[in-house]
Design an enzyme around this catalytic site. Structure first.
Site, short mmCIF file in Angstrom:
data_model
loop_
_atom_site.label_atom_id
_atom_site.label_comp_id
_atom_site.label_asym_id
_atom_site.label_seq_id
_atom_site.Cartn_x
_atom_site.Cartn_y
_atom_site.Cartn_z
N CYS A 127 0.84 -1.20 0.00
CA CYS A 127 0.00 0.00 0.00
C CYS A 127 0.88 1.25 0.00
O CYS A 127 1.57 1.51 -0.97
CB CYS A 127 -0.97 -0.06 1.18
SG CYS A 127 -2.37 1.05 0.99
N HIS A 180 -3.53 -5.71 0.92
CA HIS A 180 -2.91 -5.95 2.22
C HIS A 180 -2.88 -7.43 2.58
O HIS A 180 -3.76 -7.90 3.30
CB HIS A 180 -3.68 -5.20 3.31
CG HIS A 180 -3.48 -3.72 3.28
ND1 HIS A 180 -2.46 -3.10 3.94
CD2 HIS A 180 -4.18 -2.73 2.67
CE1 HIS A 180 -2.52 -1.79 3.74
NE2 HIS A 180 -3.56 -1.54 2.97
N GLU A 182 -1.13 -8.87 4.77
CA GLU A 182 -0.97 -9.06 6.22
C GLU A 182 -2.31 -9.07 6.95
O GLU A 182 -2.40 -9.51 8.08
CB GLU A 182 -0.03 -7.98 6.80
CG GLU A 182 -0.64 -6.60 7.05
CD GLU A 182 -0.82 -5.74 5.79
OE1 GLU A 182 -0.64 -6.26 4.67
OE2 GLU A 182 -1.14 -4.54 5.94
#
Lengths: 82, 225
Positions: B87, B195, B197
């Site tokens: 990002c 994302h 994660e």
């Protein structure tokens, strides 16, 4: 000495914010708007009074940080004091 | 695996990224502050997390890209070190010149915050080797400036060299060629807007991000991609 830096998208880079402004003008009845381009203007106050040194310094600022050459072009103008 | 995550003023996914890495890597992740002028000597991987570094003033990622630690990360990457930018981290990597192109305002001007479908376009990288070929995964995006843009020559080169790592199946931001993530020339740098994660724990909605971190672990354990 002051420098005025104008940073704008390169031709061909779509600017959706400028397009939205153009559409808004159309909605308000400004039928003649063919397009809108947006630019950022920075006025930089410099210690030097030497025009050549000022231009060189601001040129470097543009290369190092102020403009992203992938998407933007810039134009530097030196302003008289005041 | 010796990994580190950098925190800048305005980073907000740094802890999430470190937690996801620690869980898969099974060992602690170093946390680095943006003002540090040196990276730990024995590092394998550096993560640049999402957020709005320095308020995204001037351009997203522009000011962070000029910080001392990013200069070190550029040198680390040029020596073959692994760098993952997610990002805002992706925006920083393009601004720092480690990845080509730029990320500009989303085509429809809206901040997009939702899960998107991605296709893994190459498994030939230390970031994607643990995915099945052509895998389709669901990963959240949350950004205002994720519209990837590059000149025609750069896009053609990315395609030809198999450096488009992830593509959107339903493009949320206007990105050229539906690009969600790209690899650097040496394939040791990955920038992506989604994302991974955030999908590493079934209790948080999915585990589709886990193979990315497992890939890194395998790549480092196996020595190369």
């Amino acid at each position: 000495m002051r420098a005025r830096v104008e940073i704008r998208f390169r031709p061909g880079v779509l600017d959706p914010e400028a397009a939205a402004i153009a559409r808004a003008l159309g909605h308000l009845g400004f039928a003649g708007v063919r397009g809108v381009r947006r630019a950022k203007v920075l006025e930089i106050d410099l210690a030097t009074e030497d025009a050549d040194a000022a231009r060189a310094e601001v040129e470097r600022m543009c290369e190092v940080l102020l403009a992203n050459p992938v998407i933007e072009t810039y134009r530097i103008e030196l302003l008289d004091r005041g | 695996m010796r990994a580190a995550v950098v925190t800048f003023p305005g980073s907000n996914c740094d802890r999430d990224l470190a937690v996801a890495m620690e869980r898969v890597f099974g060992r602690p992740v170093r946390r680095l502050w943006h003002g540090e002028t040196e990276l730990p000597a024995d590092l394998d991987l550096v993560g640049l997390p999402g957020g709005f570094t320095y308020g995204d003033y001037l351009r997203p990622g522009a000011i962070a890209a000029r910080s001392p630690i990013v200069r070190e990360i550029v040198r680390f990457a040029r020596r073959g070190g692994l760098v993952l930018g997610i990002c805002n981290g992706f925006q920083i990597l393009t601004e720092a010149g480690l990845l080509p192109g730029a990320l500009v305002r989303n085509r429809r001007l809206l901040f997009v915050c939702r899960s998107v479908r991605l296709r893994v376009e190459t498994t030939d990288s230390p970031f994607t080797r643990a995915f099945p070929q052509g895998a389709e995964i669901t990963v959240p995006v949350a950004h205002h400036d994720g519209n990837y843009l590059a000149d025609a020559g750069t896009l053609a080169r990315l395609e030809d060299e198999g450096r488009i790592a992830f593509r959107y199946l339903d493009n949320p931001n206007g990105s050229a060629r539906d690009i969600a993530g790209i690899l650097g020339e040496g394939r040791n740098v990955l920038g992506m807007m989604p994302h991974p994660e955030r999908v590493c724990d079934p209790r948080l909605g999915g585990t589709d991000g886990v193979p990315l971190f497992r890939s890194l672990l395998e790549a480092v354990a196996g020595g190369g991609s």
